[in-house]
Design an enzyme around this catalytic site. Structure first.
Site, PDB file in Angstrom:
ATOM      1  N   ASP A 156       0.853  -1.176   0.000  1.00 52.84           N
ATOM      2  CA  ASP A 156       0.000   0.000   0.000  1.00 52.84           C
ATOM      3  C   ASP A 156       0.896   1.236   0.000  1.00 52.84           C
ATOM      4  O   ASP A 156       2.099   1.149   0.250  1.00 52.84           O
ATOM      5  CB  ASP A 156      -0.893  -0.030   1.240  1.00 52.84           C
ATOM      6  CG  ASP A 156      -1.816   1.164   1.315  1.00 52.84           C
ATOM      7  OD1 ASP A 156      -2.307   1.593   0.263  1.00 52.84           O
ATOM      8  OD2 ASP A 156      -2.029   1.671   2.424  1.00 52.84           O
TER       9      ASP A 156
ATOM     10  N   GLU B 250      -2.761  21.550   0.702  1.00 46.13           N
ATOM     11  CA  GLU B 250      -3.076  22.904   1.146  1.00 46.13           C
ATOM     12  C   GLU B 250      -2.521  23.176   2.534  1.00 46.13           C
ATOM     13  O   GLU B 250      -1.994  24.257   2.816  1.00 46.13           O
ATOM     14  CB  GLU B 250      -4.588  23.117   1.131  1.00 46.13           C
ATOM     15  CG  GLU B 250      -5.187  23.266  -0.258  1.00 46.13           C
ATOM     16  CD  GLU B 250      -6.577  23.873  -0.202  1.00 46.13           C
ATOM     17  OE1 GLU B 250      -7.202  23.794   0.877  1.00 46.13           O
ATOM     18  OE2 GLU B 250      -7.021  24.438  -1.212  1.00 46.13           O
TER      19      GLU B 250
ATOM     20  N   GLY C 144      -5.208   3.411  -3.582  1.00 50.97           N
ATOM     21  CA  GLY C 144      -6.456   4.002  -4.016  1.00 50.97           C
ATOM     22  C   GLY C 144      -6.320   5.455  -4.395  1.00 50.97           C
ATOM     23  O   GLY C 144      -7.309   6.104  -4.740  1.00 50.97           O
TER      24      GLY C 144
ATOM     25  N   VAL D 213       1.574   1.116 -15.193  1.00 52.33           N
ATOM     26  CA  VAL D 213       0.623   1.915 -14.425  1.00 52.33           C
ATOM     27  C   VAL D 213      -0.778   1.601 -14.946  1.00 52.33           C
ATOM     28  O   VAL D 213      -1.048   1.760 -16.137  1.00 52.33           O
ATOM     29  CB  VAL D 213       0.917   3.427 -14.544  1.00 52.33           C
ATOM     30  CG1 VAL D 213      -0.051   4.222 -13.678  1.00 52.33           C
ATOM     31  CG2 VAL D 213       2.363   3.722 -14.150  1.00 52.33           C
TER      32      VAL D 213
ATOM     33  N   ALA E 100     -10.454   1.375 -12.772  1.00 57.07           N
ATOM     34  CA  ALA E 100     -11.490   1.265 -13.797  1.00 57.07           C
ATOM     35  C   ALA E 100     -10.993   0.471 -15.004  1.00 57.07           C
ATOM     36  O   ALA E 100     -11.709  -0.372 -15.549  1.00 57.07           O
ATOM     37  CB  ALA E 100     -11.938   2.665 -14.229  1.00 57.07           C
TER      38      ALA E 100
ATOM     39  N   LYS F 131      -7.179  -5.280  -5.300  1.00 60.21           N
ATOM     40  CA  LYS F 131      -5.858  -5.577  -4.751  1.00 60.21           C
ATOM     41  C   LYS F 131      -5.715  -7.066  -4.482  1.00 60.21           C
ATOM     42  O   LYS F 131      -4.702  -7.676  -4.839  1.00 60.21           O
ATOM     43  CB  LYS F 131      -5.647  -4.788  -3.452  1.00 60.21           C
ATOM     44  CG  LYS F 131      -5.541  -3.286  -3.610  1.00 60.21           C
ATOM     45  CD  LYS F 131      -5.281  -2.635  -2.258  1.00 60.21           C
ATOM     46  CE  LYS F 131      -5.151  -1.132  -2.378  1.00 60.21           C
ATOM     47  NZ  LYS F 131      -4.858  -0.496  -1.069  1.00 60.21           N
TER      48      LYS F 131
END
EC number: 7.6.2.1
Length: 1526
Positions: free
Chosen positions: A550, A707, A1029, A1083, A1087, A1122
């Site tokens: 992960d 930010e 994710g 990569v 989807a 996964k």
């Protein structure tokens, strides 16, 4: 059915009969099954044969002239086959064989064959139905045991009525499932069936079960009826109990989560009590809101959450303070940005306040439970108004409420139907080590050997039985042959001892203790040690080939820090990053020198306990403050830190220097541009400041960690964001000039155009205190670049930079390909770099060996640890120098350490503002083309470093322009249709003609030691996959910073939206197979992966590509995806051991699916992964030592344990078999029965357990310094069928040595005190015990210590003590003359002891001869590096390389230090001389240096070690895989 019809439906076979004629006949299914495939016969009607031939079977022998009938009997025919013929007349005397032989086939009958065929078909159908019924019952039983309850889909979704109780599931007409979850592996009903299957899937247990059944038959066993079944049941029970205990621990953790409390609306309460809508921590309301446990929550319940609460179930948002709820979903999808959730508009209209939630009524229809995290379908109907529901209104279980005081939602899914549990593995497989499959095959081989040995002895008894009548005392004592065979099988069954698994469990428990107690795997920050939660798969840690990791919380800390700024055309390192890097470097240097103390360790390992404070305010307070040279160091020292990196003066300047320059020169062009840039950073965001009493200062709440990093950086550089109101923000800005005070400035926020994934930018329009209106914009460089006033110029500059970058990457890739083509193959010899130094010298000495090893290690470390900040051209030049045959100009690790030791801090730089003034050219600052070109060039460099880049731009706008635009923007924001599209279109009207003001580079802070860990794992031939994710751009940037990808890597991006992926996969496969790609990184997003899964061919091609590439990045992947990837690789790659590591609930599925699951216990996403994993560690960097050291040790130890166990059993029991010839194969044992029973328990258990628990072929520092040694486990180098046969061969030879020396020298001696059966047996037994102990503890263990002495003394001493006691107390002198045998008879016989000595010496001579031949002609990597470890200089070199992952153990024995004082002094002097000799003119005068090194060490005490081993090294053998660098 007519004959013609049947003839047309069946195929005709032409068969050549003996007479040469061909005939054809129809073949039915039953005929084909009943006939032998070798025997065919023509279909001949009985009417065509003479009567006597068809009816008299006695004449079949002469039927060779009859057409269609074979001469010999066709055994392929059966009685049922014969009944298909018609008009067969057989005599009563006919035998069945004759009927089968002569039965002709009637090819033309219509009635009986058709009827019989119908009966056959019906019978077949009945059989199929019975089989299907049995299969269905089995499936149903298995689903019942595993708790799998498959429900049909509902008619139109799940209907939930707001504020109504007792809702029923339409699919079952019963209440919805409860909200409890179960991550444990077993239930009460599934534990025993699954565990019994798992235990007896070990063929050894099944073998022992079969033997125990034979023993239970009376009269067969010579060793008792219950000697196998009882220990087997005890052992299986202990193993099952251990698994059950581990699962009880998981059940307790599940119980803890299920018993958490939350507040649920009490529908029976009518009175309305006032509630606080703005209180951050509202008090619980005792009546309206009732506290309930999570497991008591039902579908339709309305739940109230407060800030930082975890969501207990999937729910539809009904109310949120401020109409927006912010949720953190890292546990679900790994994304770090907060998600905005809003209640449906209809609920906002009818339930605008918290008090009105209880009065709201309506109907919600949602889809059936699904595992799709990125799609949600539903609708809500309130007061005749129906609106759709999407993911924007749904909050999933596992999310955390952030930045929102109060939120209320209605539960739509509970328990195992929640999205996060739908993605979990409900019935995880029971993991078994890969070694078990080979052990199972060996068990089959041993069982076969036992059977063959028993058959041989049984046939020997049959031969002996033919001569028993000559002996009157054996008359009538014949035993049935079957009983003899069974007795021998029982007698020899211990060739595979039951203690194999009993002792193995003890060994694995000791291994767990060693791993848990390793201080290098203890995290001081979180005070967390390693936790081993299973012992079944310890050896799998040493065979890993694929790691699935992960990202968030595993590789990264989820802490965003501004790393660099590009302002006014120059790069400025942010000061906080410099300080942390300096601390890490000091720790590394201290560790290398072996002088690390506790305080330094905490400085590097622990995070800051208080908010970071800027040095800007101290600069303002003292305008004349200048850092001393002792504090700041020098830029020259920084360049020493990475010798291969070219000097970059612009990257040596820091933001502290910049602020000091601005403070002293407020009117300079650089100061003006910088202040405006910092102002833009402080204004262009949506953060909310909060002041708390518990913590000093201001804490910011941000929807994005990016930010937060920018606002924090602005604060550190003097622009403090104080307050945000509905339309204003307040800043505290440091003053300009000497003595100036900070200024409080208020800016009116006119509009905020928020960031979206389509726009990839955000803008803020503010009115400054002087009344001017300015729009500030930040976003992706590719987007903001096109919005600049000089967009065409920027595009041209970007294209030129991209071409240059592509060219540099191409050069790097070409150089890598060239090195791969010139590198040695994976065969031997592979340790060429070490051997090169020896072969090129005209002499051989330890200096050449040291130089070769140091050079090889330095090259390997440089190949993987090249900093991504250095240009590719610098890499290629350095690589070209090294591979062209010339000495490398890059210093080795020894030389680096020598240079670095002269400076305490190699990172600090000068902070003098004069340096900045000399660096900056004010004339260049006025040139837009130069400014744009420099900024874009810096952006490209930042991206190559793996930093997250943002481009900042701004411009002033007039009042009229803003007024016209604001009206259009207001209409767009209030539009009911296509709102986002219209907002984007209107935003394009104002976001244009920007002026470029700078760029920022944000670093997603990696966990400590992640890049170095990945480098070493890659050197260990382990492929790493990053499954996250998060967004694609984020994942790619992290892959660069953690060195998963290289500067010249080719990214193969699969996106089904862009175009068909099958062609892209095919092209990539072709390029890789043809060697046109140096380093490939695949990569793929979730989807695209989902679309590929639906096509079997595409999925197979994708897996083929994934196996070929160097790394894989899967972004936007759901937990189930996964797990699917892990499962696919585990099944696709034969023999590959997979490891999954993660820290969140979204990683549980892949952790359970992988062969080895590791959870991060120190992560920020909770302990869901840690509690369901096999092993739990606190930091990703611990994975390096866990695999390379403990994994390698566990694999080697278990392998040696299995080999040693089979060796000692074969050695011992083969002597029994050899003795059978001397007793007539009657099964008489050579050993006394009591002694025989304790062989595995008392006399050989300790050496085999110590071997499996403490054996270490190489030291930890060597294994960490040379990760290539890890490939031994991947290649199954410690345990394979060849090694097993070799050990068995050695055991067989040595058993023959033991028996025949005993029998030839002692047993056949005429004049002796006692050469009876017991004396011979004790000698053979004693020799076996001594040989086994010497073999397993002296010859096979390299790191000998006090444990070796303990094992030898206890085991051999226990055997002699046992014989003394047995000789004294034994009473029944029957077959074995035990009483006083050792003490008074053969124990006093010198020949007995002499024979025993000859046996032991013969064994040692044979073993040492084999080892000498192997060391000289077939040395392994272990043999080579074992000798390298004896050299103190190389040992120190290994320690330096392993320093980041290994803390040397401190010696606490003063006595030992005193005894070794003189030797250490001599070694230290020799070491210093050797290092100094190697560092002087190594590149230009290599041979002279080596000669000097040889002369310096010629008379040293350690010199003999290398000189004695140099003959082995000079042969250049070894199996260290020099992996192709890509």
């Amino acid at each position: 059915m007519s004959h013609n019809a049947r003839k047309g439906q069946s195929s005709e076979n032409n068969v050549q009969t003996e007479s040469g004629r061909e005939s054809s006949r129809p073949v039915s299914l039953s005929q084909g099954l009943e006939r032998s495939p070798r025997n065919f016969i023509s279909a001949v009607s009985p009417e065509t044969l003479p009567y006597d031939q068809s009816s008299e079977p006695s004449k079949t022998s002469g039927s060779q002239n009859v057409p269609g009938v074979f001469k010999n009997r066709d055994r392929g025919f059966s009685l049922r086959r014969t009944l298909l013929t018609k008009n067969i007349k057989t005599s009563p005397q006919a035998r069945p064989e004759a009927i089968e032989l002569t039965a002709p086939i009637h090819a033309t009958s219509n009635a009986h064959p058709a009827k019989h065929e119908e009966e056959t078909v019906a019978s077949a159908r009945s059989g199929i139905l019975i089989w299907r019924l049995g299969k269905g019952l089995y499936t149903k039983a298995s689903k019942t045991i595993l708790g799998i309850n498959e429900l049909p889909p509902s008619a139109d979704g799940r209907h939930i009525f707001i504020n109504e109780a007792n809702l029923l599931d339409e699919r079952t007409q019963s209440p919805y499932i409860h909200n409890s979850i179960r991550s444990s592996r077993y239930s009460f009903f599934s534990f025993f069936p699954r565990q019994l299957f798992a235990q007896f899937s070990k063929l050894a247990n099944a073998y022992f079960l079969a033997i125990s059944i034979l023993q239970l038959i009376p009269g067969l066993s010579t060793t008792g009826q219950f000697t196998t079944i009882v220990p087997l049941l005890v052992f299986v029970g202990i193993s099952m109990g251990k698994e059950g205990w581990d699962d009880i621990r998981r059940w307790k953790l599940d119980k803890e989560e299920n018993n958490r409390t939350t507040y649920v609306l009490n529908r029976e309460f009518d009175a309305k009590e006032p509630t606080s809508e703005t209180d951050d921590n509202p008090p619980p309301l005792p009546h309206l809101w009732t506290a309930k446990k999570w497991l008591q929550i039902k579908v339709g319940d309305i739940i109230r959450l407060k800030r930082d609460d975890q969501v207990p179930a999937d729910m539809i948002l009904m109310y949120a303070d401020g109409t927006t709820a912010y949720t953190e979903t890292m546990a679900l999808d790994g994304e770090t940005n907060l998600k905005n959730k809003q209640p449906p508009v209809s609920l906002l209209n009818h339930c605008p306040t918290l008090d009105q939630v209880s009065d709201c009524h309506g109907e919600i229809v949602v889809e059936d439970p699904s595992m799709d995290l990125y799609r949600f379908e539903g609708k809500i109907s309130i007061a005749d108004q129906t609106l759709p529901l999407t993911t924007h209104e749904v909050i999933y279980r596992g999310s955390i409420l952030r930045n929102t005081p109060v939120a209320v939602g209605i539960v739509c899914y509970t328990g195992e139907e929640c999205r996060i549990r739908q993605n979990a593995n409900k019935n995880p497989r029971i993991k078994a080590p890969a070694l078990q499959s080979l052990v199972n095959r060996i068990v089959i081989l041993i069982a076969g050997f036992v059977l063959v040995l028993s058959l041989g002895c049984s046939f020997g008894y049959s031969d002996w039985n033919s001569h028993e009548d000559r002996a009157w005392y054996l008359s009538g004592a014949t035993v049935n042959w079957g009983q003899v065979l069974a007795s021998f099988i029982i007698a020899f069954n211990t060739l595979l001892p039951l203690s194999l698994y009993v002792s193995m469990e003890i060994v694995k428990v000791i291994q767990i203790f060693l791993m848990n107690s390793d201080v290098d795997l203890f995290d001081e920050v979180s005070n967390t040690p390693m936790q081993c939660q299973t012992s079944t798969i310890n050896e799998e840690l040493g065979q890993v080939s694929y790691i699935f990791s992960d990202k968030t919380g595993t590789l990264t800390k989820n802490e965003m820090k501004v790393n660099k700024l590009s302002c006014a055309g120059y790069v400025w390192n942010h000061e906080s990053d410099i300080n942390s890097l300096a601390a890490e470097t000091r720790v590394a240097e201290t560790r290398q020198n072996g002088k690390e103390n506790h305080s330094v360790s905490r400085e590097a390992g622990q995070p800051e306990q208080s908010p970071r404070r800027s040095n800007v305010w101290s600069i303002i307070g003292s305008s004349n403050s200048v850092h001393s040279p002792e504090d700041v160091g020098s830029s020259k020292d920084e360049r020493r830190r990475d010798v291969g990196k070219p000097a970059r003066p612009s990257h040596n300047t820091t933001t502290t220097q910049l602020i000091e320059y601005i403070y002293k020169n407020p009117l300079a062009p650089l100061a003006i541009k910088t202040r405006f840039f910092l102002l833009s950073i402080a204004l262009c965001h949506t953060c909310i400041p909060e002041s708390t009493e518990q913590q000093e200062g201001i804490r910011y709440q941000a929807t994005s960690p990016d930010e937060l990093a920018l606002v924090t950086a602005a604060q550190e550089m003097g622009y403090l964001f104080l307050d945000r109101q509905s339309s204003t923000v307040t800043l505290k800005i440091f003053g300009s000039g000497d003595g100036a005070e900070p200024v409080i400035a208020k800016y009116e926020v006119l509009n905020v155009i928020e960031f979206t994934s389509d726009r990839k930018r955000m803008s803020v329009i503010v009115r400054e205190p002087d009344g001017r209106i300015c729009i500030h914009c930040k976003g992706a460089d590719s987007v903001v670049r096109d919005l600049l006033r000089l967009a065409d110029l920027a595009a041209a500059q970007a294209k030129a930079i991209e071409q240059q970058t592509t060219k540099e990457k191409s050069l790097g890739a070409q150089e890598a390909l060239r090195r791969q083509s010139t590198a040695p193959s994976l065969g031997r010899p592979s340790f060429d770099a070490v051997g090169a130094g020896r072969r090129t010298s005209s002499f051989q000495g330890k200096g050449s060996v040291r130089y070769s090893v140091d050079q090889w290690l330095s090259d390997r470390e440089a190949d993987t640890a090249i900093s991504p900040t250095s240009p590719v051209t610098a890499h290629t030049q350095s690589l070209s120098r090294r591979t062209s045959g010339q000495p490398s100009s890059r210093r080795s690790s020894m030389q680096e350490r020598n240079l670095q030791s002269k400076s305490h801090d190699t990172i600090r730089v000068s902070s003098s503002s004069a340096e900045v003034k000399d660096l900056v050219d004010d004339n260049l600052l006025l040139k837009d083309s130069w400014l744009i070109g420099q900024t874009l060039r810096h952006l490209n460099e930042f991206a190559n470093e793996g930093l997250r880049t943002l481009l900042h731009a701004a411009r002033y706008i007039s009042e009229d322009e803003y007024r016209n635009w604001a009206e259009a923007y207001r209409e767009a924001t209030t539009s009911l249709t296509s709102r986002e599209k219209r907002i984007s279109e209107v935003a394009d009207l104002i976001e244009k003609d920007f002026e470029l003001i700078g760029a920022t580079a944000i670093e997603d802070k990696l966990q400590d030691g992640v890049p170095d860990t990945i480098d070493r794992l890659r050197r260990a031939n382990i492929k790493l996959w990053m499954l996250t994710g998060d967004k694609r751009e984020t994942a790619i940037s992290i892959s660069r910073s953690c060195r998963l990808a290289k500067d010249y890597s080719t990214f193969i991006i699969l996106d089904h939206v862009v175009g068909p992926v099958d062609q892209e996969i095919a092209n990539a496969l072709l390029d890789i197979e043809q060697g046109r790609v140096a380093h490939a990184v695949l990569v793929v997003d979730g989807a695209t992966l989902a679309s590929i899964e639906s096509h079997t061919a595409h999925k197979a091609a994708l897996l083929d590509l994934a196996i070929l590439v160097d790394s894989v990045i899967c972004c936007r992947a759901s937990p189930s995806q996964k797990a699917m990837l892990v499962k696919s690789i585990r099944r696709r790659v034969n023999g590959a051991v997979t490891l999954a590591i993660g820290d969140g609930a979204n990683d549980v599925a892949m952790i359970q699916e992988a062969d080895v699951g590791i959870g991060i216990s120190g992560g920020k996403e909770g302990l869901q992964a840690a509690r369901t994993s096999d092993y739990a560690i606190a930091q990703f960097r611990f994975l390096c030592k866990l695999l390379l050291v403990h994994g390698r040790y566990n694999y080697d130890r278990i392998s040696k344990y299995i080999l040693g166990t089979t060796y000692k059993e074969l050695l011992f029991y083969l002597t029994q078999a050899l003795y059978q010839r001397s007793n007539g194969y009657t099964g008489t044992s050579l050993y006394e029965s009591w002694s025989l029973s304790w062989y595995n328990t008392f006399f050989t258990s300790l050496p085999i357990i110590f071997l499996g628990a403490f054996m270490a072929e190489l030291s930890p520092v060597t294994l960490l310094a040379v990760p290539e040694l890890y490939t031994k486990g991947q290649r199954k180098g410690s345990f394979n069928f060849k090694l097993y046969l070799l050990w068995n061969f050695m055991a067989t030879v040595e058993a023959m040595l033991v028996f025949f020396i005993m029998y030839g020298i002692y047993a056949r001696t005429t004049f002796t005190l006692d050469n009876g059966l017991f004396a011979m047996g004790v000698m053979t037994y004693t020799a076996s015990v001594i040989i086994v102990n010497l073999k397993l503890q002296v010859l096979e263990i390299h790191n000998k210590n006090i444990l070796v002495v303990i094992a030898l003394v206890v085991s051999i001493g226990a055997w002699f003590a046992w014989n003394i006691v047995l000789s004294a107390v034994y009473q029944n002198n029957g077959v074995y003359n035990v009483k006083s045998g050792l003490l008074e008879r053969f124990g006093r016989n010198a020949l007995w002891w002499l024979t025993l000595t000859v046996i032991v010496l013969s064994f040692l001579l044979f073993e040492l001869a084999i080892k000498a031949l192997k060391a000289n002609f077939l040395p392994s990597d272990v043999d080579v590096f074992q000798v390298y470890e004896q050299d103190p200089v190389l040992r120190q070199r290994f320690q330096v390389s392993a320093a980041p992952f290994h803390q040397p153990a401190k010696t606490h024995s003063n006595h030992k230090n005193k005894a070794d004082g003189e030797t250490k002094a001599a070694v230290e002097a020799d070491r210093e001389a050797q290092v100094e000799a190697m560092l002087q003119n190594r590149a230009s005068d290599k041979d002279g240096t080596l000669a000097a090194a040889l002369r310096l060490g010629r008379d040293s005490k350690i010199g003999s070690v290398i000189r004695n081993s140099i003959d082995v090294f000079s042969k250049g053998f070894g199996l260290v895989r020099k992996e192709q660098r890509r």
